[in-house]
Design a protein around this motif. Structure first.
Motif, PDB file in Angstrom:
ATOM      1  N   TYR A  19       0.853  -1.193   0.000  1.00  0.00           N
ATOM      2  CA  TYR A  19       0.000   0.000   0.000  1.00  0.00           C
ATOM      3  C   TYR A  19       0.885   1.238   0.000  1.00  0.00           C
ATOM      4  N   PHE A  20       0.397   2.294  -0.654  1.00  0.00           N
ATOM      5  CA  PHE A  20       1.075   3.585  -0.589  1.00  0.00           C
ATOM      6  C   PHE A  20       0.155   4.571   0.116  1.00  0.00           C
ATOM      7  N   LYS A  21       0.729   5.322   1.046  1.00  0.00           N
ATOM      8  CA  LYS A  21      -0.049   6.379   1.684  1.00  0.00           C
ATOM      9  C   LYS A  21       0.004   7.583   0.754  1.00  0.00           C
ATOM     10  N   VAL A  22      -1.149   7.998   0.221  1.00  0.00           N
ATOM     11  CA  VAL A  22      -1.128   9.077  -0.765  1.00  0.00           C
ATOM     12  C   VAL A  22      -1.845  10.334  -0.278  1.00  0.00           C
ATOM     13  N   GLY A  23      -2.202  10.364   0.984  1.00  0.00           N
ATOM     14  CA  GLY A  23      -2.859  11.540   1.562  1.00  0.00           C
ATOM     15  C   GLY A  23      -3.133  11.235   3.010  1.00  0.00           C
ATOM     16  N   ILE A  27      -5.272   5.623   1.335  1.00  0.00           N
ATOM     17  CA  ILE A  27      -4.338   4.521   1.149  1.00  0.00           C
ATOM     18  C   ILE A  27      -4.550   3.963  -0.253  1.00  0.00           C
ATOM     19  N   LEU A  28      -3.491   3.931  -1.033  1.00  0.00           N
ATOM     20  CA  LEU A  28      -3.590   3.360  -2.367  1.00  0.00           C
ATOM     21  C   LEU A  28      -3.132   1.899  -2.301  1.00  0.00           C
ATOM     22  N   LYS A  29      -4.081   0.997  -2.576  1.00  0.00           N
ATOM     23  CA  LYS A  29      -3.769  -0.429  -2.461  1.00  0.00           C
ATOM     24  C   LYS A  29      -3.278  -0.949  -3.809  1.00  0.00           C
ATOM     25  N   ALA A  30      -1.988  -0.781  -4.059  1.00  0.00           N
ATOM     26  CA  ALA A  30      -1.413  -1.138  -5.370  1.00  0.00           C
ATOM     27  C   ALA A  30      -1.360  -2.649  -5.557  1.00  0.00           C
ATOM     28  N   VAL A  31      -1.028  -3.358  -4.489  1.00  0.00           N
ATOM     29  CA  VAL A  31      -1.039  -4.822  -4.503  1.00  0.00           C
ATOM     30  C   VAL A  31      -1.777  -5.250  -3.244  1.00  0.00           C
ATOM     31  N   GLY A  48      -2.123  -7.247 -17.154  1.00  0.00           N
ATOM     32  CA  GLY A  48      -3.220  -6.414 -16.677  1.00  0.00           C
ATOM     33  C   GLY A  48      -3.079  -5.001 -17.206  1.00  0.00           C
ATOM     34  N   GLU A  49      -4.178  -4.240 -17.133  1.00  0.00           N
ATOM     35  CA  GLU A  49      -4.162  -2.872 -17.646  1.00  0.00           C
ATOM     36  C   GLU A  49      -3.206  -1.987 -16.847  1.00  0.00           C
ATOM     37  N   SER A  50      -2.867  -0.857 -17.445  1.00  0.00           N
ATOM     38  CA  SER A  50      -1.981   0.089 -16.806  1.00  0.00           C
ATOM     39  C   SER A  50      -2.506   0.482 -15.414  1.00  0.00           C
ATOM     40  N   GLY A  51      -1.617   0.465 -14.440  1.00  0.00           N
ATOM     41  CA  GLY A  51      -1.983   0.882 -13.091  1.00  0.00           C
ATOM     42  C   GLY A  51      -2.556  -0.226 -12.219  1.00  0.00           C
ATOM     43  N   CYS A  52      -2.622  -1.453 -12.728  1.00  0.00           N
ATOM     44  CA  CYS A  52      -3.239  -2.525 -11.929  1.00  0.00           C
ATOM     45  C   CYS A  52      -2.273  -3.099 -10.884  1.00  0.00           C
ATOM     46  N   GLY A  53      -1.005  -2.688 -10.925  1.00  0.00           N
ATOM     47  CA  GLY A  53      -0.083  -3.098  -9.865  1.00  0.00           C
ATOM     48  C   GLY A  53       0.990  -4.093 -10.277  1.00  0.00           C
ATOM     49  N   LYS A  54       1.194  -4.283 -11.562  1.00  0.00           N
ATOM     50  CA  LYS A  54       2.173  -5.284 -12.025  1.00  0.00           C
ATOM     51  C   LYS A  54       3.600  -4.936 -11.594  1.00  0.00           C
ATOM     52  N   THR A  55       3.984  -3.687 -11.875  1.00  0.00           N
ATOM     53  CA  THR A  55       5.353  -3.278 -11.529  1.00  0.00           C
ATOM     54  C   THR A  55       5.551  -3.302 -10.016  1.00  0.00           C
ATOM     55  N   THR A  56       4.575  -2.783  -9.288  1.00  0.00           N
ATOM     56  CA  THR A  56       4.678  -2.769  -7.827  1.00  0.00           C
ATOM     57  C   THR A  56       4.798  -4.191  -7.293  1.00  0.00           C
ATOM     58  N   CYS A  57       4.003  -5.092  -7.846  1.00  0.00           N
ATOM     59  CA  CYS A  57       4.058  -6.488  -7.417  1.00  0.00           C
ATOM     60  C   CYS A  57       5.450  -7.071  -7.704  1.00  0.00           C
ATOM     61  N   ASP A 180      10.169  -6.482 -16.803  1.00  0.00           N
ATOM     62  CA  ASP A 180       9.029  -5.576 -16.636  1.00  0.00           C
ATOM     63  C   ASP A 180       8.706  -4.885 -17.964  1.00  0.00           C
ATOM     64  N   GLU A 181       7.812  -5.459 -18.712  1.00  0.00           N
ATOM     65  CA  GLU A 181       7.410  -4.957 -20.027  1.00  0.00           C
ATOM     66  C   GLU A 181       8.622  -4.679 -20.921  1.00  0.00           C
ATOM     67  N   PRO A 182       9.493  -5.681 -21.079  1.00  0.00           N
ATOM     68  CA  PRO A 182      10.740  -5.444 -21.819  1.00  0.00           C
ATOM     69  C   PRO A 182      10.530  -5.149 -23.296  1.00  0.00           C
ATOM     70  N   SER A 281     -10.774   3.628  -8.889  1.00  0.00           N
ATOM     71  CA  SER A 281      -9.546   4.067  -8.228  1.00  0.00           C
ATOM     72  C   SER A 281      -9.084   3.030  -7.200  1.00  0.00           C
ATOM     73  N   PRO A 282      -7.766   2.804  -7.131  1.00  0.00           N
ATOM     74  CA  PRO A 282      -7.254   1.886  -6.104  1.00  0.00           C
ATOM     75  C   PRO A 282      -7.139   2.546  -4.729  1.00  0.00           C
ATOM     76  N   ILE A 283      -7.542   3.836  -4.645  1.00  0.00           N
ATOM     77  CA  ILE A 283      -7.465   4.522  -3.348  1.00  0.00           C
ATOM     78  C   ILE A 283      -8.726   4.206  -2.536  1.00  0.00           C
TER      79      ILE A 283
HETATM   80  N1  LIG Z   1       5.610   5.159  -5.352  1.00  0.00           N
HETATM   81  C1  LIG Z   1       4.300   5.234  -5.483  1.00  0.00           C
HETATM   82  N2  LIG Z   1       3.551   6.062  -4.717  1.00  0.00           N
HETATM   83  C2  LIG Z   1       2.212   6.122  -4.809  1.00  0.00           C
HETATM   84  N3  LIG Z   1       1.496   5.390  -5.677  1.00  0.00           N
HETATM   85  C3  LIG Z   1       2.172   4.546  -6.497  1.00  0.00           C
HETATM   86  C4  LIG Z   1       3.597   4.420  -6.443  1.00  0.00           C
HETATM   87  N4  LIG Z   1       3.987   3.506  -7.368  1.00  0.00           N
HETATM   88  C5  LIG Z   1       2.872   3.091  -7.969  1.00  0.00           C
HETATM   89  N5  LIG Z   1       1.772   3.694  -7.449  1.00  0.00           N
HETATM   90  C6  LIG Z   1       0.380   3.474  -7.828  1.00  0.00           C
HETATM   91  O1  LIG Z   1       0.123   2.080  -7.660  1.00  0.00           O
HETATM   92  C7  LIG Z   1      -0.739   1.610  -8.676  1.00  0.00           C
HETATM   93  C8  LIG Z   1      -0.055   0.485  -9.422  1.00  0.00           C
HETATM   94  O2  LIG Z   1       1.031   1.011 -10.156  1.00  0.00           O
HETATM   95  P1  LIG Z   1       2.016   0.101 -10.992  1.00  0.00           P
HETATM   96  O3  LIG Z   1       3.065   0.978 -11.575  1.00  0.00           O
HETATM   97  O4  LIG Z   1       2.469  -1.035 -10.159  1.00  0.00           O
HETATM   98  O5  LIG Z   1       1.053  -0.443 -12.149  1.00  0.00           O
HETATM   99  P2  LIG Z   1       1.397  -1.224 -13.480  1.00  0.00           P
HETATM  100  O6  LIG Z   1       0.399  -2.310 -13.589  1.00  0.00           O
HETATM  101  O7  LIG Z   1       2.831  -1.589 -13.512  1.00  0.00           O
HETATM  102  O8  LIG Z   1       1.079  -0.127 -14.609  1.00  0.00           O
HETATM  103  P3  LIG Z   1       1.779   0.134 -16.037  1.00  0.00           P
HETATM  104  O9  LIG Z   1       1.200  -0.908 -16.981  1.00  0.00           O
HETATM  105  O10 LIG Z   1       1.340   1.508 -16.400  1.00  0.00           O
HETATM  106  O11 LIG Z   1       3.251  -0.006 -15.874  1.00  0.00           O
HETATM  107  C9  LIG Z   1      -1.074   2.811  -9.553  1.00  0.00           C
HETATM  108  O12 LIG Z   1      -2.309   3.337  -9.121  1.00  0.00           O
HETATM  109  C10 LIG Z   1       0.067   3.768  -9.279  1.00  0.00           C
HETATM  110  O13 LIG Z   1      -0.342   5.102  -9.461  1.00  0.00           O
END
Ligand SMILES: Nc1ncnc2c1ncn2[C@@H]1O[C@H](COP(=O)(O)OP(=O)(O)OP(=O)(O)O)[C@@H](O)[C@H]1O
Ligand SMILES: [Mg+2]
Length: 325
Positions: A19-23, A27-31, A48-57, A180-182, A281-283
């Motif tokens: 989770y990221f604290k964004v305010g 709480i933004l639940k990225a994963v 998954g679509e952009s922003g679904c949390g792949k990179t964070t995971c 990561d999306e090479p 929104s994941p928030i």
């Molecule tokens: N450091 C951070 N601080 C706050 N929020 C973040 C941070 N990193 C990622 N997020 C948020 O977490 C969510 C997941 O982001 P992430 O980059 O993991 O997605 P993704 O699936 O890799 O997207 P993409 O396909 O665009 O690369 C998004 O809502 C993003 O805005």
């Protein structure tokens, strides 16, 4: 760290949360509660679509990010608690290849220095000659040559830069690579070349890949198994064969129906499933299934109870109330 045999579980992800604290109250639940395993020598596609949390995971799995909760275990050791030699060893065994081959390579360093950075850090070459030879061998391995060693990255095309990024990752003889999306930033004509190179290297070196992509067509060719993410959760996980032949989650079905099929007869008679509405929104997400607002099968329970990823057929996991009876 111990040696693993092909097919052994090398990475175990249990109820991982990031989770990221964004305010002040946001709480933004990225994963959010993701579990899966990776087996030695396989490729797991993560889609998954952009922003679904792949990179964070991916990044939390390799210890680049702290975790909020849950556990990541690499060859029996907790990734976020590694110390000393184990930590150094993990940093050598686990590498990353980035999406953007422009931003991820230092423009002020020669190709040789970029590739040899890990060799230097981990003391893998005793002499300058050995270091040079390793660089030349790596360049050859990824389809470049010796003459490229003393140049700078701006002199290369996107595909060549990604080859340099791959050589850099391979320099430390890794076991597991987070890709990561090479290929997402590359021309379509170059994408297959890079995927084929990664497949070849995997066979030769016994590598394990977690391969992130945003659509299912990109990972089909390379993945043994595929996991589909939606808004921080894993909604389906299966072998590539089963997932493409019989997608179960309504979201996976929609993603797959968006991929054109090369056969015109099939294509003509096919029903497209249109995804309506935006990704929420994941928030501060509400309880229940994250996909419910866009799902035509949604019922009362979907708004109340978050479905768990359950094995509904051998090797086929789905998180959907349609199947968890
Ligand atoms: N450091 C951070 N601080 C706050 N929020 C973040 C941070 N990193 C990622 N997020 C948020 O977490 C969510 C997941 O982001 P992430 O980059 O993991 O997605 P993704 O699936 O890799 O997207 P993409 O396909 O665009 O690369 C998004 O809502 C993003 O805005
Ligand atoms: Mg990403």
């Amino acid at each position: 760290m111990s040696e693993a045999k092909k097919g052994d579980v090398i990475l175990e992800v249990k109820n991982l949360k990031k989770y990221f604290k964004v305010g002040p109250n946001a709480i933004l639940k990225a994963v959010d509660d993701v579990s899966f395993v990776l087996r030695e020598g396989e490729t797991l596609g993560l889609v998954g679509e952009s922003g679904c949390g792949k990179t964070t995971c991916g990044r939390t799995c390799i210890g680049m990010y702290d975790k909020t909760d849950g556990e990541v275990i690499y060859k029996g050791q907790k990734v976020h608690e590694l110390k000393g030699r184990d930590k150094t060893n993990f940093a050598k065994e686990v590498q990353i290849i980035f999406q953007d081959p422009y931003a991820s390579l230092n423009p002020r360093m020669t190709v040789a220095d970029i590739i040899a950075e890990g060799i230097d850090i981990h003391g893998l070459a005793k002499t300058k000659e050995e270091r040079n030879q390793k660089v030349y061998d790596l360049l050859k391995l990824v389809g470049l040559n010796k003459e490229h060693a003393n140049r700078f990255v701006h002199e290369f095309s996107g595909g060549q830069r990604q080859r340099i990024g791959i050589a850099r990752a391979l320099a430390v003889e890794p076991k597991f690579i987070l890709c990561d999306e090479p290929i997402s930033a590359l021309d379509v004509s170059i994408q297959a070349q890079i995927v084929n190179l990664l497949i070849k290297l995997q066979k030769e070196m016994g590598l394990t890949y977690l391969f992130i992509a945003h659509d299912l067509s990109m990972v089909k060719h390379i993945s043994d198994r595929v996991a589909v993410m939606y808004l921080g959760s894993m909604v389906e996980l299966s072998t590539s064969e089963k997932l493409y032949a019989k997608p179960m989650h309504p979201y996976t079905q929609a993603l797959l129906s968006a991929i054109p099929i090369p056969d015109p007869e099939i294509e003509k008679n096919r029903q497209r499933i249109m995804l309506e509405g935006d990704v929420p929104s994941p928030i501060n997400p509400p309880e229940g299934c994250r996909f419910k607002a866009r799902c035509k099968h949604a019922t009362d329970i979907c708004g109340k109870v978050t479905p768990k990823l359950v094995e509904v057929e051998p090797e086929h996991f789905v998180a959907c109330h349609l199947f968890d009876k």
